[in-house]
Design a protein around this motif. Sequence first.
Motif, PDB file in Angstrom:
ATOM      1  N   LYS A  39      38.060  45.961 -24.457  1.00 19.42           N
ATOM      2  CA  LYS A  39      38.653  46.017 -23.115  1.00 19.42           C
ATOM      3  C   LYS A  39      38.405  44.720 -22.357  1.00 19.42           C
ATOM      4  CE  LYS A  39      38.351  48.467 -18.691  1.00 19.42           C
ATOM      5  NZ  LYS A  39      37.719  49.606 -17.958  1.00 19.42           N
TER       6      LYS A  39
ATOM      7  N   TYR B  12      41.191  41.666 -21.399  1.00 22.02           N
ATOM      8  CA  TYR B  12      41.347  41.262 -19.999  1.00 22.02           C
ATOM      9  C   TYR B  12      41.180  39.754 -19.851  1.00 22.02           C
ATOM     10  CZ  TYR B  12      40.315  40.670 -15.046  1.00 22.02           C
ATOM     11  OH  TYR B  12      40.309  40.239 -13.740  1.00 22.02           O
TER      12      TYR B  12
ATOM     13  N   SER C 279      48.554  41.707 -21.566  1.00 20.36           N
ATOM     14  CA  SER C 279      48.961  42.588 -20.471  1.00 20.36           C
ATOM     15  C   SER C 279      49.838  43.748 -20.892  1.00 20.36           C
ATOM     16  CB  SER C 279      49.711  41.778 -19.408  1.00 20.36           C
ATOM     17  OG  SER C 279      50.848  41.142 -19.981  1.00 20.36           O
ATOM     18  N   CYS C 280      50.396  43.699 -22.105  1.00 17.43           N
ATOM     19  CA  CYS C 280      51.342  44.736 -22.508  1.00 17.43           C
ATOM     20  C   CYS C 280      51.333  44.904 -24.023  1.00 17.43           C
ATOM     21  CB  CYS C 280      52.753  44.381 -22.015  1.00 17.43           C
ATOM     22  SG  CYS C 280      54.036  45.515 -22.560  1.00 17.43           S
TER      23      CYS C 280
ATOM     24  N   CYS D 110      45.160  52.296 -23.588  1.00 17.70           N
ATOM     25  CA  CYS D 110      45.778  51.252 -22.762  1.00 17.70           C
ATOM     26  C   CYS D 110      45.491  51.484 -21.284  1.00 17.70           C
ATOM     27  CB  CYS D 110      47.292  51.213 -23.001  1.00 17.70           C
ATOM     28  SG  CYS D 110      47.769  50.415 -24.550  1.00 17.70           S
ATOM     29  N   GLN D 111      45.555  52.723 -20.863  1.00 17.24           N
ATOM     30  CA  GLN D 111      45.280  53.017 -19.459  1.00 17.24           C
ATOM     31  C   GLN D 111      43.842  52.684 -19.101  1.00 17.24           C
ATOM     32  OE1 GLN D 111      46.659  57.098 -18.716  1.00 17.24           O
ATOM     33  NE2 GLN D 111      48.467  56.169 -17.792  1.00 17.24           N
ATOM     34  N   ARG D 112      42.912  52.976 -20.007  1.00 18.68           N
ATOM     35  CA  ARG D 112      41.509  52.648 -19.755  1.00 18.68           C
ATOM     36  C   ARG D 112      41.315  51.138 -19.673  1.00 18.68           C
ATOM     37  NH1 ARG D 112      38.551  56.685 -24.124  1.00 18.68           N
ATOM     38  NH2 ARG D 112      39.100  58.675 -23.106  1.00 18.68           N
TER      39      ARG D 112
ATOM     40  N   LYS E 280      43.624  49.066 -18.685  1.00 18.61           N
ATOM     41  CA  LYS E 280      44.532  48.539 -17.657  1.00 18.61           C
ATOM     42  C   LYS E 280      45.597  47.628 -18.285  1.00 18.61           C
ATOM     43  CE  LYS E 280      41.078  48.898 -13.986  1.00 18.61           C
ATOM     44  NZ  LYS E 280      41.605  50.219 -13.587  1.00 18.61           N
TER      45      LYS E 280
ATOM     46  N   ARG F 212      49.611  47.717 -19.858  1.00 14.71           N
ATOM     47  CA  ARG F 212      50.829  48.512 -19.844  1.00 14.71           C
ATOM     48  C   ARG F 212      51.234  48.862 -21.271  1.00 14.71           C
ATOM     49  NH1 ARG F 212      56.328  46.001 -17.648  1.00 14.71           N
ATOM     50  NH2 ARG F 212      56.570  45.378 -19.821  1.00 14.71           N
TER      51      ARG F 212
ATOM     52  N   TRP G 192      52.582  59.912 -17.814  1.00 11.49           N
ATOM     53  CA  TRP G 192      51.943  58.652 -17.457  1.00 11.49           C
ATOM     54  C   TRP G 192      52.857  57.825 -16.543  1.00 11.49           C
ATOM     55  CZ3 TRP G 192      52.043  59.496 -23.060  1.00 11.49           C
ATOM     56  CH2 TRP G 192      50.877  60.097 -23.521  1.00 11.49           C
TER      57      TRP G 192
ATOM     58  N   ASP H 227      52.744  54.659 -15.705  1.00 13.66           N
ATOM     59  CA  ASP H 227      52.973  53.246 -15.986  1.00 13.66           C
ATOM     60  C   ASP H 227      53.564  52.980 -17.371  1.00 13.66           C
ATOM     61  OD1 ASP H 227      50.741  54.152 -17.224  1.00 13.66           O
ATOM     62  OD2 ASP H 227      49.504  52.387 -16.849  1.00 13.66           O
TER      63      ASP H 227
END
Length: 242
Positions: free
Chosen positions: A77, A81, A86-87, A120-122, A124, A126, A157, A159
Amino acid sequence: NFEADLQYLVALAKSHGLSKLEFYATSLDFFQNPNLVREQLEILAKVRKESGVDVRVRCLSCFTSFIDAEKIIPNLKDLLYRAGLSCIGFGSDGADKKIWKTQRKQHNTVRRLIRCVVLCQRMKIRAEILMVFGFPEDTRQTLTKAIALSLRAIKKWDDVIIRPYLAKPFIPGNEGWLIDQVAVERVLEDPQLFCKLDFCAIGSRLTHPRFFHRWMCNAAYLFICAVLTPIGRCTTSPLLPQ
């Protein structure tokens, strides 16, 4: 070499007054080799920090390789970052076991898709679901499952983005291109027909010769686009007949 190339690109960007660079990693399975990916992500993070340029990366991944990478790469994670990833687009290819088997994707399951989106949500990041369908083996039931999974995902979800595409039985480089020589000759004789092989293009007699099958596939494809595009949950623009 990767680091040198990246440093050159960010330096060139800064010389033109750009503070952000966006990249698309074309590998069909970005996380397939987690140890190599970790090295490259560390380089991305380093160049991002040293240059001050906001490097952003989009990539594709199979369900299993992303799940495995999360287990293998320490602090994934934080690394993603820092690297600016980002995706992630996940290839779902419908939502039916029989279709997954014909496409040699027996590793695909709805449970694994859910796991990937939750990760992915954890982190952040998309998540995009590449909902490819319209295979020769598709039926009304399998197409309905693909639609239902797409709607379920955007309801569950906030996003998640759905990217529907219509499968093409033959394109340059795949097995179908070597098998269906008659159709290939038609395309080579009239190069304008190549537009019908685009994954964004609706099915035609060339790509989906059975009338009812073609009608069902096109209806499913256009339905997802028509319902989800107005609310910003679909990024595919269908290519209609010229």
